[in-house]
Structures are given as C-alpha cells and as structure tokens.
Write a protein that holds these residues in place. Structure first.
Motif, PDB file in Angstrom:
ATOM      1  N   LEU A  25       0.894  -1.360  -0.041  1.00 51.16           N
ATOM      2  CA  LEU A  25       0.104  -0.052   0.009  1.00 51.16           C
ATOM      3  C   LEU A  25       0.721   1.169   0.164  1.00 51.16           C
ATOM      4  O   LEU A  25       0.316   2.468  -0.242  1.00 51.16           O
ATOM      5  N   ALA A  26       2.190   1.297   0.153  1.00 53.45           N
ATOM      6  CA  ALA A  26       3.027   2.418   0.054  1.00 53.45           C
ATOM      7  C   ALA A  26       2.911   3.405  -1.024  1.00 53.45           C
ATOM      8  O   ALA A  26       2.381   4.287  -0.812  1.00 53.45           O
ATOM      9  N   ALA A  27       3.087   2.852  -2.150  1.00 53.62           N
ATOM     10  CA  ALA A  27       2.982   3.458  -3.474  1.00 53.62           C
ATOM     11  C   ALA A  27       1.363   4.048  -3.739  1.00 53.62           C
ATOM     12  O   ALA A  27       1.554   5.405  -4.065  1.00 53.62           O
ATOM     13  N   PRO A  28       0.425   3.293  -3.746  1.00 50.59           N
ATOM     14  CA  PRO A  28      -0.737   3.863  -3.795  1.00 50.59           C
ATOM     15  C   PRO A  28      -1.166   5.056  -2.647  1.00 50.59           C
ATOM     16  O   PRO A  28      -1.808   6.028  -3.122  1.00 50.59           O
ATOM     17  N   LEU A  29      -0.765   4.853  -1.519  1.00 50.94           N
ATOM     18  CA  LEU A  29      -0.907   6.108  -0.419  1.00 50.94           C
ATOM     19  C   LEU A  29      -0.120   7.167  -0.985  1.00 50.94           C
ATOM     20  O   LEU A  29      -0.826   8.250  -0.902  1.00 50.94           O
ATOM     21  N   ILE A  30       0.998   7.168  -1.343  1.00 57.59           N
ATOM     22  CA  ILE A  30       1.840   8.098  -1.639  1.00 57.59           C
ATOM     23  C   ILE A  30       1.386   8.806  -2.779  1.00 57.59           C
ATOM     24  O   ILE A  30       1.534  10.170  -3.201  1.00 57.59           O
TER      25      ILE A  30
END
Length: 369
Positions: A25-30
């Motif tokens: 989820l790191a990339a979608p959140l950023i």
C-alpha cells in the motif's frame, strides 16, 4: 479449549496491519496523498480504530455468542443472512486479493517464468492447512517472528533518516491535496477497520475485557511504525518516484548506505512479509469458513476449509489479468467493498441499542383484577 490471549492479539494485529502497509500500500498511498501521507495514516488509524471499537461493543453485549448465530435476533433473519453472507464473501475476496498480490510479487522478483497458478496453488494450500489447524494456532504462529519484524522495521526507519535533506521536511506541512488525502484515508480506514471481524469470533478470545486494549495498542504501534517508514520514503524519493515504485520499501533498503548487510537484507524482509501475509490470508479464510459454517448450523468448520481454500485460489487467478490492473483494483473497487463489510457490525450495534432502549421505555402493564 485454548483461547487467544491479549498478548497474541497484540502481536498478530501489529504485524497484520504493518505488513500490508509497507509491502503493497505504500505506493498507492503516496500517489494519492503525496507529501501529506502522514495525515491519512493518522486519520485512518483513528477511524479504523473507531469502527473496531464499535464492533467490540457489539460483541460485549453478547460475549458468549457469535454474530452469525445471534444476528437474526437483532435485524431479522432474512436481512441477517444477506449481511452475514456479504461479510463472508468480502473476507474471502480480500484473502484472494492478498494472495494475488503476494503471488505476483514472488513470480516477478524471484520466480520469473514460473506459472502463476503453480505459485498461487502452493501458497493457497499452505494457508488452507493453517486454517485447518484452527484460529488459535493462526494467532500463536505470529509470536515467533514478532520481535524480528519490529526490529527490521525500526532499523530501516532509523537508517533511512541519515540521507534525508533537513529542509525537505518542510514539504510535509506545505503540500496538501484534499481529494488525495480523502482517498488515502479511506484506504487506511479500510485496512485498520478490518479488525471488526472480531465480532464473528469473539468467544475465541480469552480475557475479553482486555481484548480492545490489546487491539488499541496494536493500532498505535502499527501507526507509529508506518509513519516511521512512509515519511522517510516520501522524503527520500519524492512523491512522483515513490508512487511509481511497485515495492518502494525494498528500494529504500537498497538505498541505505550503512554497509553490505543493510543493502542485502531484503531476503530477510521478504521472508517476514511472506510469513505475515500468509497468516493474514489464513485469518480471512478462517473468518469466511466459520461464518458460513455457523450460518448453515454446521458443527465442524473443517468440512468447508478445503472448498473455500480452492475458491480463494480460483478467485486469485481470475480477478485481474495483470499487476497494473491489480493495483488499480486494490485502490478503487476493493476499498468500498471492505468499508461496506466493516459498517455492518455498526448497523447491528445501532439497531440493538435502539431496541434495548425502546423495551426499557415501554410501560409495564398492571395485571387486571
């Protein structure tokens, strides 16, 4: 009968929440929140914790029963069957989604050229076997790697801070995107709110008066460690680059300049991801199995374990055609589905509270003479 202790609850939920955030989820959140990613993390923790607390309050009203069994008394049997089967499907579908994310990761990074179905089948059978052993073993299994997982996350968070340019920290408080923050908050709320499934297995917990306290500490721990990973990530790479890194946390470990050990410890990190995500898939699969079992008034959950495990494997292979489509699907369609399932216990709690208050207000009729 063995029951789940508060310590096991804290350890499992901390790793459960943290592993998904830092792995997929790191990339979608950023991408949604940019430099202000810390806002949805904090807001999502609070909102997801609130949904979990409301589900806990519903469970405390009937601590010895399962919602799949007593829910018909609250909302009526026809509506109860619709709600409970919807929850079972959402958790089954979420298990398939996490399995697909994990399968794509293994095939892309370590087993290129391997058929996707072979990896999915192997991982699916492993989770099915864990489900077959019972929920207490699922919770107990995370205790062995808890401190290793936390030590790795803390080490990465601390070591990555040395390369951050000090003045770039100002960007955290000067760049805001309202729509992106709302989208990212919904994703975090959906993740932390997944703990509402405790209402479906509440009698399995020991010392239920301390269960919510253990989950609250798990939310706090996972939230702090997530901030310790996400903030250095967005400051090191910038929102544009970090949002386009499929596995940004792995790239961050390779970016750290503290010796060859740090730069080459991704196999250890991936091992922790693999184990924790398998436990998460097993937990969701178990929730689906026990919910349908209780709804059908079956006595043994093991009869449905293998059919449901095979269903998860087929859903995993059928849901999307590529990794790019999977990322979009996980960030759009899956979030409303998850939030819908998490709001169902809140509906039960409100209706039950209103019915209880109405009964108390009814006048007591005196017997006629």
């Amino acid at each position: 009968m063995d029951k789940i202790t508060p310590l096991q609850t804290y350890m499992l939920f901390t790793q459960y929440l943290l592993s998904t955030l830092v792995s997929f989820l790191a990339a979608p959140l950023i991408q949604n929140a940019g430099y202000s990613v810390w806002i949805p993390v904090i807001a999502g923790c609070l909102l997801g914790g609130t949904l979990t607390y409301l589900a806990y309050r519903l469970s405390c009203r009937r601590p010895g029963g399962y919602m799949a069994e007593y829910g018909g008394e609250i909302v009526g049997r026809p509506l109860h069957y619709v709600f409970i089967l919807l929850m079972a499907f959402v958790y089954l579908f979420t298990a398939a989604l996490v399995l697909r994310q994990l399968t794509d990761f293994i095939v892309e990074i370590y087993l290129p050229g391997t058929p996707l179905w072979a990896v999915a089948a192997l991982l699916g059978l492993c989770t099915t076997r864990l489900v077959h052993s019972g929920i207490t073993n699922i919770f107990r299994s995370t205790q062995g790697v808890f401190f290793v997982t936390l030590a790795l996350v803390v080490l990465i968070a601390v070591a990555s801070c040395q390369d951050i340019v000090p003045y770039s920290v100002v960007s955290l408080f000067t760049n805001f995107d309202g729509r992106g923050i709302l989208s990212a908050t919904a994703m975090i709320t959906g993740l932390f709110g997944e703990m509402t499934f405790i209402v479906l297995v509440f009698p399995k917990f020991k010392e239920t008066s301390r269960t919510m306290k253990a989950m609250a500490w798990a939310i706090v721990t996972a939230g702090i460690l997530t901030l310790g990973i996400m903030i250095p990530m967005v400051l090191l790479f910038g929102p544009s680059l970090a949002a386009n890194l499929t596995y940004a946390n792995l790239e961050m470990t390779r970016y750290i300049q503290l010796g060859n050990f740090i730069q080459n410890m991704d196999p250890i990190l991936i091992l922790m991801w693999l184990f924790t995500l398998l436990v998460k898939i097993s937990l969701f699969l178990y929730i689906s199995v026990i919910t349908v079992t209780q709804t059908l008034k079956m006595k043994d959950t093991r009869l449905l374990t293998l059919p449901f495990g095979v269903t998860v494997i087929f859903l995993c292979l059928w849901m999307v055609n590529s990794s790019e489509t999977l990322d979009r699907f996980a960030g759009t369609t899956a979030v409303p589905m998850t939030l819908l399932a998490e709001l169902i216990p809140v509906v039960y709690l409100l209706i039950d509270a209103l019915r209880s208050r109405f009964k108390k207000r009814q006048p007591v009729r005196e017997p006629s003479t």
